[in-house]
Design a protein around this motif. Structure first.
Motif, short mmCIF file in Angstrom:
data_model
loop_
_atom_site.label_atom_id
_atom_site.label_comp_id
_atom_site.label_asym_id
_atom_site.label_seq_id
_atom_site.Cartn_x
_atom_site.Cartn_y
_atom_site.Cartn_z
N HIS A 173 -26.52 -0.82 -1.27
CA HIS A 173 -25.43 -0.44 -0.50
C HIS A 173 -24.38 0.28 -1.37
O HIS A 173 -23.49 -0.34 -2.17
N LEU A 174 -24.54 1.63 -1.66
CA LEU A 174 -23.74 2.43 -2.58
C LEU A 174 -23.15 3.78 -1.90
O LEU A 174 -23.74 4.14 -0.95
N HIS A 175 -22.04 4.21 -2.49
CA HIS A 175 -21.29 5.25 -1.76
C HIS A 175 -21.18 6.34 -3.00
O HIS A 175 -21.07 5.93 -4.05
N THR A 176 -21.05 7.59 -2.64
CA THR A 176 -20.57 8.57 -3.23
C THR A 176 -19.47 9.52 -2.79
O THR A 176 -19.05 9.20 -1.90
N VAL A 190 -17.58 -1.99 -8.77
CA VAL A 190 -18.41 -3.03 -8.39
C VAL A 190 -19.85 -3.15 -8.52
O VAL A 190 -20.74 -4.18 -8.17
N ILE A 191 -20.43 -2.22 -8.84
CA ILE A 191 -21.78 -2.08 -8.99
C ILE A 191 -22.43 -2.93 -10.10
O ILE A 191 -21.58 -2.81 -11.26
N GLY A 192 -23.40 -3.52 -9.76
CA GLY A 192 -23.93 -4.72 -10.82
C GLY A 192 -23.38 -6.11 -10.45
O GLY A 192 -24.12 -7.00 -10.75
N SER A 193 -22.51 -6.01 -9.45
CA SER A 193 -22.14 -7.66 -8.86
C SER A 193 -23.09 -8.21 -7.82
O SER A 193 -23.24 -9.33 -7.67
N ASP A 225 -21.89 -2.37 -2.27
CA ASP A 225 -20.89 -1.37 -1.63
C ASP A 225 -19.89 -1.08 -2.63
O ASP A 225 -18.68 -0.69 -2.24
N CYS A 226 -20.47 -0.40 -3.59
CA CYS A 226 -19.66 0.02 -4.96
C CYS A 226 -19.13 1.55 -3.98
O CYS A 226 -19.76 2.58 -3.90
#
Ligand SMILES: [Zn+2]
Ligand SMILES: [Zn+2]
Length: 297
Positions: free
Chosen positions: A6-9, A251-254, A241-242
């Motif tokens: 779950h990642l955003h750019t 929060v990436i890595g959490s 959800d970074c």
């Protein structure tokens, strides 16, 4: 072996470019990542390229905004065919809805004597799926608010004076759209929606999984959704959800999802991909039947 699904750019409301996002994923040693920008798949090709360069497995995804019985729900789609014409045409409609909503929010701000221009928001967003975080950032950039929190508290939160309701597709439509595009459909961050009562009906409607692990889920919340996933035979996913550095530190890595869940997700999506391929082959053969009948007449 772990994944962040779950990642955003910058292709929606994240601050990272695909290359910056993948550099972060590499820093944390992820074996696989999924890009899930809101109402778009535009960032998938450049992120896939950056992942290929970094030796990380890429999973094409999106996060669709939907509604069920008055609750706003986010439905994640994984392994979707990013060139699927129906998916792209539906997404394009929702992007227009988002752009019109920005104009409406700016008009309300102007009525409140806040001199923000819609173009300032669009320039800052520089993507097809602009949203409230972009309005908040534009307010801060124009020194009309001191912080993003102030922008939301004074103007943009639900029922605040510049808030505008957003038209949303139904959750069952979002699920079908994703599956028809060869993807698996997953309910995002259920712990933030307070709508557990919808999960049985959504499982019935074909939902494939729930996002048990999320930055804002406590250990006990994650446990609760793992139990629900088990009870309703749903797949388990998770992600940070970074959104980059827009909300304090990234929060990436959490959240580190064990890779075995990725394998199950891919196996499920493969069923929809086979179904989509069979149905397009059907359409092609019925089109040629019509054609040959036509030439006989
Ligand atoms: Zn979401
Ligand atoms: Zn998200």
């Amino acid at each position: 072996m772990f994944a962040d699904l779950h990642l955003h750019t910058q292709f929606s409301d994240g601050t990272y470019t695909p290359v910056e996002l993948v550099a972060q994923a590499q820093r944390y040693g992820f074996r696989a990542i999924a890009l899930t920008d809101h109402d778009t798949v535009e960032g998938c090709p450049p992120t896939a390229q950056a992942c290929a360069d970094a030796g990380i497995e890429f999973i094409a995804g999106t996060e669709l905004t939907a509604e069920q019985e008055g609750h706003e729900l986010h439905i994640l789609g994984y392994c979707v065919n990013t060139g699927d014409p129906k998916l792209l045409s539906e997404i394009a409609k929702f992007q227009v809805v988002r752009q019109n909503r920005i104009r409406e929010m700016v008009a309300r701000l102007n009525q409140l004597n806040v001199p923000l221009r819609a173009e300032a928001v669009f320039d800052l967003a520089n993507c097809r799926a602009p949203g409230r975080p972009h309005v908040a950032r534009a307010l801060v950039a124009a020194r009309l608010c001191a912080s993003l929190d102030e922008a939301f508290e004074r103007f943009l939160k639900k029922n605040r004076p510049a808030w505008v309701p957003k038209f949303k597709m139904s959750a069952s439509m979002a699920i079908k759209l994703i599956q028809d595009a060869g993807g698996a459909a997953v309910m995002a961050h259920p712990g933030l929606n307070h709508s557990d009562e919808l999960i049985p009906a959504m499982a019935e409607a074909g939902l494939d999984g729930i996002e048990c692990f999320h930055t804002k889920h406590s250990t006990s919340t994650a446990q609760h959704y793992l139990q629900l996933a088990d009870r309703f035979h749903l797949l388990v996913t998770g992600g940070s959800d970074c959104h980059g550095v827009s909300k304090g530190h990234p929060v990436i890595g959490s959240v580190r999802l064990p890779y075995q869940h990725v394998e199950k997700l891919k196996a499920r999506a493969a069923l929809y991909q086979a179904r989509a391929a069979a149905s397009s082959a059907d359409q092609a053969s019925s089109a040629s039947t019509v054609h040959s009948n036509g030439s006989q007449i």
